[in-house]
Design an enzyme around this catalytic site. Structure first.
Site, PDB file in Angstrom:
ATOM      1  N   GLY A 139      45.632  22.528  28.789  1.00 31.42           N
ATOM      2  CA  GLY A 139      45.947  21.134  29.058  1.00 31.42           C
ATOM      3  C   GLY A 139      45.027  20.132  28.390  1.00 31.42           C
TER       4      GLY A 139
ATOM      5  CG  HIS B 189      65.361   3.127  22.667  1.00 25.27           C
ATOM      6  ND1 HIS B 189      64.976   2.197  21.737  1.00 25.27           N
ATOM      7  CD2 HIS B 189      65.337   2.500  23.867  1.00 25.27           C
ATOM      8  CE1 HIS B 189      64.738   1.051  22.333  1.00 25.27           C
ATOM      9  NE2 HIS B 189      64.940   1.196  23.632  1.00 25.27           N
TER      10      HIS B 189
ATOM     11  CG  HIS C 206      49.304  16.121  29.185  1.00 28.30           C
ATOM     12  ND1 HIS C 206      48.426  16.766  30.027  1.00 28.30           N
ATOM     13  CD2 HIS C 206      50.514  16.181  29.799  1.00 28.30           C
ATOM     14  CE1 HIS C 206      49.082  17.190  31.103  1.00 28.30           C
ATOM     15  NE2 HIS C 206      50.349  16.841  30.991  1.00 28.30           N
TER      16      HIS C 206
HETATM   17  C1  LIG Z   1      42.086   7.481  34.993  1.00 32.62           C
HETATM   18  C2  LIG Z   1      41.356   8.805  34.978  1.00 32.62           C
HETATM   19  C3  LIG Z   1      41.505   9.473  33.597  1.00 32.62           C
HETATM   20  C4  LIG Z   1      39.906   8.495  35.252  1.00 32.62           C
HETATM   21  O1  LIG Z   1      39.177   9.662  35.353  1.00 32.62           O
HETATM   22  P1  LIG Z   1      37.570   9.545  35.454  1.00 32.62           P
HETATM   23  O2  LIG Z   1      37.049   8.827  34.255  1.00 32.62           O
HETATM   24  O3  LIG Z   1      37.072  10.926  35.737  1.00 32.62           O
HETATM   25  O4  LIG Z   1      37.367   8.551  36.665  1.00 32.62           O
HETATM   26  P2  LIG Z   1      36.823   8.836  38.142  1.00 32.62           P
HETATM   27  O5  LIG Z   1      37.651   9.879  38.822  1.00 32.62           O
HETATM   28  O6  LIG Z   1      35.345   9.054  38.040  1.00 32.62           O
HETATM   29  O7  LIG Z   1      37.102   7.449  38.850  1.00 32.62           O
HETATM   30  C5  LIG Z   1      36.437   6.278  38.460  1.00 32.62           C
HETATM   31  C6  LIG Z   1      36.959   5.125  39.275  1.00 32.62           C
HETATM   32  O8  LIG Z   1      38.316   4.849  38.903  1.00 32.62           O
HETATM   33  C7  LIG Z   1      39.177   4.959  40.038  1.00 32.62           C
HETATM   34  N1  LIG Z   1      40.399   5.611  39.556  1.00 32.62           N
HETATM   35  C8  LIG Z   1      40.500   6.837  39.001  1.00 32.62           C
HETATM   36  N2  LIG Z   1      41.776   7.082  38.637  1.00 32.62           N
HETATM   37  C9  LIG Z   1      42.477   5.997  39.008  1.00 32.62           C
HETATM   38  C10 LIG Z   1      43.852   5.674  38.902  1.00 32.62           C
HETATM   39  N3  LIG Z   1      44.739   6.526  38.339  1.00 32.62           N
HETATM   40  N4  LIG Z   1      44.254   4.472  39.338  1.00 32.62           N
HETATM   41  C11 LIG Z   1      43.364   3.619  39.907  1.00 32.62           C
HETATM   42  N5  LIG Z   1      42.038   3.868  40.020  1.00 32.62           N
HETATM   43  C12 LIG Z   1      41.605   5.049  39.579  1.00 32.62           C
HETATM   44  C13 LIG Z   1      38.426   5.815  41.023  1.00 32.62           C
HETATM   45  O9  LIG Z   1      38.846   5.552  42.339  1.00 32.62           O
HETATM   46  C14 LIG Z   1      37.016   5.373  40.766  1.00 32.62           C
HETATM   47  O10 LIG Z   1      36.818   4.122  41.385  1.00 32.62           O
HETATM   48  P3  LIG Z   1      35.372   3.735  42.023  1.00 32.62           P
HETATM   49  O11 LIG Z   1      34.417   3.730  40.862  1.00 32.62           O
HETATM   50  O12 LIG Z   1      35.628   2.380  42.613  1.00 32.62           O
HETATM   51  O13 LIG Z   1      35.082   4.819  43.011  1.00 32.62           O
HETATM   52  C15 LIG Z   1      41.928   9.791  36.044  1.00 32.62           C
HETATM   53  O14 LIG Z   1      41.534   9.431  37.343  1.00 32.62           O
HETATM   54  C16 LIG Z   1      43.435   9.912  36.014  1.00 32.62           C
HETATM   55  O15 LIG Z   1      44.179   9.175  36.647  1.00 32.62           O
HETATM   56  N6  LIG Z   1      43.899  10.890  35.217  1.00 32.62           N
HETATM   57  C17 LIG Z   1      45.277  11.234  35.096  1.00 32.62           C
HETATM   58  C18 LIG Z   1      45.430  12.681  35.536  1.00 32.62           C
HETATM   59  C19 LIG Z   1      46.814  13.198  35.326  1.00 32.62           C
HETATM   60  O16 LIG Z   1      47.808  12.562  35.620  1.00 32.62           O
HETATM   61  N7  LIG Z   1      46.852  14.427  34.793  1.00 32.62           N
HETATM   62  C20 LIG Z   1      48.074  15.144  34.546  1.00 32.62           C
HETATM   63  C21 LIG Z   1      47.966  16.516  35.175  1.00 32.62           C
HETATM   64  S1  LIG Z   1      49.428  17.458  34.969  1.00 32.62           S
END
Ligand SMILES: CC(C)(COP(=O)(O)OP(=O)(O)OC[C@H]1O[C@@H](n2cnc3c(N)ncnc32)[C@H](O)[C@@H]1OP(=O)(O)O)[C@@H](O)C(=O)NCCC(=O)NCCS
Length: 165
Positions: free
Chosen positions: A25, A89, A98
């Site tokens: 992934g 489209h 991804h």
């Molecule tokens: C956005 C993302 C990439 C950030 O990851 P990260 O850099 O590790 O961030 P963290 O988990 O350390 O979170 C940092 C802050 O952002 C916030 N945050 C994380 N993801 C968020 C989201 N999707 N929407 C809103 N806030 C989010 C956290 O609550 C945290 O807030 P805080 O500092 O106030 O506590 C991740 O959370 C995400 O959404 N990834 C998508 C995963 C996905 O859909 N994967 C597919 C699998 S099949």
């Protein structure tokens, strides 16, 4: 568990008729492995996937159940189009990206290389997302997202600005 592990260098000799896909992934790791291995790459699609006329899907790309690729959308190489996502489209999805489950790319959207477009995130039409950007789960992307930026929320904002609100 009886699962055989085959060395990289033996893959072609052992499976001369096979084509391959990288079931990892992490977008950067998938890119690194694809550059290291000189293999025939497969394009793998679940039978429920809908690909409309004029759309194209690159080699090494895996398209999971229920995904929909609308007319003239172009999907790059070694992409994951995950469960139930939709690419509308004329959209473009760059190599090694991804598009996560239930995400929706509107018409004409351009995702660069290696973009993680999170679960259930969506866009307005003709938005650009730069290379290696990450879009958080549930985000709504309504403006251009710069290369390498992590953006979250509705509307999607770079993480540091979002947290500062
Ligand atoms: C956005 C993302 C990439 C950030 O990851 P990260 O850099 O590790 O961030 P963290 O988990 O350390 O979170 C940092 C802050 O952002 C916030 N945050 C994380 N993801 C968020 C989201 N999707 N929407 C809103 N806030 C989010 C956290 O609550 C945290 O807030 P805080 O500092 O106030 O506590 C991740 O959370 C995400 O959404 N990834 C998508 C995963 C996905 O859909 N994967 C597919 C699998 S099949």
């Amino acid at each position: 568990m009886g699962i055989e592990v085959v060395e990289e260098g033996d893959l072609i000799a052992r499976f001369p008729e096979a084509a391959f896909a990288i079931a990892i992934g992490n977008n950067r790791v998938r890119k690194q492995i694809s550059e290291r291995l000189d293999l025939p790459w497969a394009t793998i699609m679940h039978p429920s996937v809908i690909v409309e006329p004029g759309a194209a899907i690159g080699e090494g790309t895996v398209v999971l159940a229920g995904a929909i690729v609308q007319p003239d959308a172009i999907i790059g190489r070694h992409v994951i189009l995950n469960t139930g996502c939709s690419v509308d489209h004329d959209a473009r999805v760059g190599d090694f990206s991804h598009v996560a489950p239930r995400a929706a790319l509107a018409g004409g959207v351009i995702l660069g290389e290696g973009v993680l477009f999170g679960c259930g995130a969506c866009t307005t039409p003709y938005i650009e997302v730069g290379d290696w950007a990450s879009i958080g789960a549930g985000a709504a992307v309504v403006d251009k997202i710069a290369m390498g930026t992590t953006a979250v929320g509705v509307p999607a904002r770079p993480l540091e600005r979002y947290n500062g609100r």
